[in-house]
Structure formats: structure tokens, C-alpha cells
Write a protein that holds these residues in place. Structure first.
Motif, PDB file in Angstrom:
ATOM      1  N   LYS A   1       0.831  -1.203   0.000  1.00 10.67           N
ATOM      2  CA  LYS A   1       0.000   0.000   0.000  1.00 10.67           C
ATOM      3  C   LYS A   1       0.868   1.257   0.000  1.00 10.67           C
ATOM      4  CE  LYS A   1      -3.675  -2.509   0.073  1.00 10.67           C
ATOM      5  NZ  LYS A   1      -4.379  -2.718  -1.209  1.00 10.67           N
TER       6      LYS A   1
ATOM      7  N   CYS B   1       0.632   5.329   1.072  1.00  7.49           N
ATOM      8  CA  CYS B   1      -0.198   6.244   1.858  1.00  7.49           C
ATOM      9  C   CYS B   1       0.460   7.624   1.920  1.00  7.49           C
ATOM     10  CB  CYS B   1      -0.451   5.691   3.260  1.00  7.49           C
ATOM     11  SG  CYS B   1       1.024   5.478   4.267  1.00  7.49           S
ATOM     12  N   ASN B   2      -0.303   8.592   2.419  1.00  5.29           N
ATOM     13  CA  ASN B   2       0.240   9.938   2.606  1.00  5.29           C
ATOM     14  C   ASN B   2       0.796  10.074   4.019  1.00  5.29           C
ATOM     15  OD1 ASN B   2      -1.982  10.281   4.275  1.00  5.29           O
ATOM     16  ND2 ASN B   2      -3.137  11.518   2.798  1.00  5.29           N
TER      17      ASN B   2
ATOM     18  N   GLY C   1      -1.188   8.804   6.882  1.00  4.89           N
ATOM     19  CA  GLY C   1      -1.497   7.380   6.922  1.00  4.89           C
ATOM     20  C   GLY C   1      -2.696   6.978   6.089  1.00  4.89           C
ATOM     21  N   ASP C   2      -3.273   7.935   5.361  1.00  6.86           N
ATOM     22  CA  ASP C   2      -4.416   7.608   4.491  1.00  6.86           C
ATOM     23  C   ASP C   2      -3.921   6.889   3.242  1.00  6.86           C
ATOM     24  OD1 ASP C   2      -6.124   9.055   6.232  1.00  6.86           O
ATOM     25  OD2 ASP C   2      -5.571  10.931   5.227  1.00  6.86           O
ATOM     26  N   GLU C   3      -4.588   5.801   2.882  1.00 10.76           N
ATOM     27  CA  GLU C   3      -4.192   5.050   1.700  1.00 10.76           C
ATOM     28  C   GLU C   3      -4.507   5.841   0.431  1.00 10.76           C
ATOM     29  OE1 GLU C   3      -5.409   0.907  -0.508  1.00 10.76           O
ATOM     30  OE2 GLU C   3      -5.368   0.901   1.694  1.00 10.76           O
ATOM     31  N   ILE C   4      -3.502   5.988  -0.437  1.00  7.46           N
ATOM     32  CA  ILE C   4      -3.680   6.762  -1.675  1.00  7.46           C
ATOM     33  C   ILE C   4      -3.345   5.962  -2.925  1.00  7.46           C
ATOM     34  CG2 ILE C   4      -3.262   8.981  -0.530  1.00  7.46           C
ATOM     35  CD1 ILE C   4      -0.384   8.863  -1.734  1.00  7.46           C
TER      36      ILE C   4
ATOM     37  N   LYS D   1       5.813   2.475   7.842  1.00  7.46           N
ATOM     38  CA  LYS D   1       5.686   3.479   6.784  1.00  7.46           C
ATOM     39  C   LYS D   1       7.089   3.951   6.400  1.00  7.46           C
ATOM     40  CE  LYS D   1       3.244   6.933   7.750  1.00  7.46           C
ATOM     41  NZ  LYS D   1       2.399   8.043   8.266  1.00  7.46           N
TER      42      LYS D   1
END
Length: 363
Positions: A300, A302-303, A306-309, A349
Motif C-alpha cells: 500500500k 499512503c500519505n 497514513g491515508d491510503e492513496i 511506513k
């Protein structure tokens, strides 16, 4: 599993063999990194005889190709090659391939091994104008000879002037004593070199001649593992990873092979014109890891919050730069160069930055 004319030779050379697109293919011989660097610095030989070849012939050949391909085939001259793709009715990519203009009214399509049967059925189904189609995959063998020493190696074996052959052009002639060999200045490695197409009965004659000619450059056979790391270091898309029948060429950064020219009513055109006008919601990007780690397909993205992008489609540790590099789709608002993104590796991350390929150290 299917075999190529070189399968037994790979086994005798101690290659690690594996099922690839239904063929028993060599993944590596001495090791992927060693083989990768051989191609970057010298010359290596890939067996790519599993690739598919489809002839399109006759006075309806151009009409057919203008209908089923994304690029403008009318611009091709004899001896030139074009990168293109088949598009479905939803705008997705059925396959990407090369178009060779062999003669007037005679073209050769070189398609991905895993898609040969699918592509053949698609072409037959769309051939409402009566072009002459021939699936020649079983009657053609292919070697890719890649690297900065490829020209010197191969020039010993043919009178075709390889030094002056421009990128994405080809010639047909005698090679290593074999007749009617197609020699094309193409490749999937970014290291320079040629691809050779010939009848299977000449396979070992050509293989042995190439390895004899390349001895002074420490020529080596190279497996499909290094072929993948080489193409990824250059940022070349791989069908099934970085594009599929659910991704469009505009999302996959292939707008340059999608020609909305007058009179070319290719399948999926209206969908793609609408997408071009409205913009895409996701884009394929390249990235390098700034933290230590190795990105892999399916990880995955993410930004900072922690939001999945998005998601990684291809990733590896760059053999020439010793850093993690990869490609993936992200929401368009995050697709600008130098954007900071994060790759989720085993719940960690890892910081990454969007860059424009190639990722390889280029001289």
C-alpha cells in the motif's frame, strides 16, 4: 509446460527454471544482480522465444490495425517499429506490443507471452474487414542480445550495418549463416542492443555463434529475473503489473501511444477521449525509497497522515543504486514529481519520493 528451442540448453547450463506464461523458462543462472550488471556493463543474452508473433497481411491490413491498435500505424514506414496497445471497449489495455512494418501491406505484431492466445482471439474477433491474420508464434524463435557490447558482438555475424541502425528500426538478412533473420534495434533493458527473430531450426546455430562472438566481452546468458529488474530500473511498464485490462493508457502514462487522429476510429476511443477531457483519477508514478527497504507489488501507498492513496505495482532493490525503487498508482492529486509518499512495508511506513524514471545510474 511448453518449451523453447533453448530449454535443454538452459537446463544444461544450470539455470533455475520456472513456469512463466506456460513455458519452462530460466529465471536466473549465476544470480539476478550479477546478470543485471552484465547487461548494464557488457553483453547478455535472453531467450525470449516465448513471446507471441502475429502476422497481419493484405490490402486490409492497415484498416484492421488502425481499428484495433492505439497508435497511428499509417505513420509507419517499411523497416520501422512502433510501440502500441490493444484497447477494449471500456478503455482498458488488453496488451502492449510492437508493430513491425515488414513490407507494404505486411506487418508483424510481437505480443506478450502470457497474452498470446488472448490477443489472437481478440484480433480474430475484431477482423470484420477481412485482413489476413496468421499466428506464427510456434514458428518463430527469439533472442534479445542486450548491453553496450551487443553491437560489437553481433556485427561479427552479419553484413547488416548494426552501428548505424536507429532505435526502433529493423532489417532482414543473413545472420550467423541463417537466412531471413529479423534484426531489430529494440529491447526491454535500457542498455542498448538488439532482438533477433528466426526459424526455430536455426536456434542453436545462432546461439552458439553469438556466444563465440561475445567471448571477448565475457558474454553470459541472462534469465527473466534480471530482465524484470532491468526494465524496472528504466521505468518500463510490465503488463499484468503496471497495466491491465482495467487500467487505461492515459492512467498508465501511455498517452503518447494513443493517437486521436482524424479517421482513426479505434476501439475504446470515445471512452479515452472523455477521460482525456475530464482527467484521470489515478496515475502511474515512479518512486525511490528514502528509507531503507524493498518495495514489492501489492504494498500500500499512503500519505503522511497514513491515508491510503494507492498501491505499488512493481518494486525492487535497484542493483545499480542499491536503493528501493518502484512504480505504482496513486490518486492524481498526489502524482506530482517530488511529492513525499510512504510505502507500507510490514506495517512500517517507509518514506519515498516521486521521481521520473529511469532510476538507474546513467552515464
Amino acid at each position: 509446460m511448453k518449451t523453447t528451442p533453448f530449454t535443454q540448453t538452459h537446463i544444461e547450463l544450470g539455470a533455475s527454471m520456472h513456469d512463466f506464461a506456460g513455458f519452462n523458462m530460466p529465471i536466473q543462472y549465476e544470480g539476478i544482480i550479477d546478470e543485471h550488471l552484465t547487461v548494464c556493463n557488457g553483453v547478455g543474452v535472453f531467450d525470449v522465444s516465448h513471446m507471441g508473433e502475429i502476422w497481419v497481411k493484405g490490402d486490409k491490413a492497415l484498416d484492421f490495425l488502425q481499428r484495433v491498435t492505439s497508435n497511428d500505424v499509417s505513420k509507419l514506414q517499411v523497416g520501422k517499429i512502433q510501440y502500441s496497445c490493444f484497447i477494449n471497449e471500456q478503455g482498458g489495455i488488453i496488451d502492449d506490443f510492437l508493430v513491425y512494418k515488414y513490407e507494404e501491406d505486411k506487418y508483424l505484431l510481437v505480443v506478450n507471452a502470457a497474452n498470446t492466445e488472448k490477443d489472437w482471439k481478440w484480433c480474430v474477433a475484431q477482423n470484420t474487414m477481412g485482413a489476413e491474420l496468421e499466428n506464427a508464434s510456434a514458428r518463430m524463435a527469439q533472442l534479445a542480445v542486450q548491453g553496450p557490447k551487443a553491437t560489437e558482438t553481433l556485427q561479427k555475424l552479419t553484413s547488416i550495418n548494426l552501428k548505424d541502425m536507429k532505435y526502433y528500426t529493423f532489417a532482414v538478412g543473413e545472420f550467423a549463416g541463417a537466412p531471413e533473420v529479423i534484426v531489430s534495434n529494440t529491447g526491454y533493458t535500457g542498455a542498448g542492443g538488439f532482438e533477433l527473430y528466426f526459424y526455430p531450426e536455426h536456434a542453436m546455430q545462432i546461439w552458439n555463434a553469438i556466444f563465440e562472438a561475445g567471448k571477448e566481452f565475457d558474454i553470459k546468458p541472462v534469465g527473466l529475473g534480471a530482465r524484470d529488474t532491468l526494465r524496472l530500473e528504466m521505468g518500463f511498464n510490465l503488463y499484468g503489473n503496471d497495466m491491465s485490462d482495467t487500467t487505461t493508457p492515459l492512467e498508465a502514462n501511455l498517452g503518447w501511444i494513443t493517437k486521436f487522429v482524424e479517421g482513426k476510429d479505434f476501439i475504446g476511443r470515445s471512452i479515452l477521449e472523455k477521460q482525456k477531457a475530464e482527467g484521470v483519477s489515478r496515475k502511474l508514478i515512479g518512486f525511490i525509497l528514502e528509507d531503507r527497504g524493498v518495495p514489492r507489488q501489492g504494498y500500500k501507498i499512503c500519505n503522511a497522515d497514513g491515508d491510503e492513496i494507492g498501491e505499488v505495482t512493481s518494486g525492487t532493490m535497484s542493483p545499480t543504486r542499491k536503493i528501493g525503487v518502484g512504480m505504482g498508482y496513486v490518486k492524481t492529486e498526489y502524482a506530482a514529481l517530488d511529492t513525499e509518499i510512504y510505502i507500507v512495508v510490514r506495517n512500517r511506513k517507509l518514506k519515498a519520493r516521486i521521481v521520473k524514471p529511469p532510476f538507474r545510474k546513467m552515464d
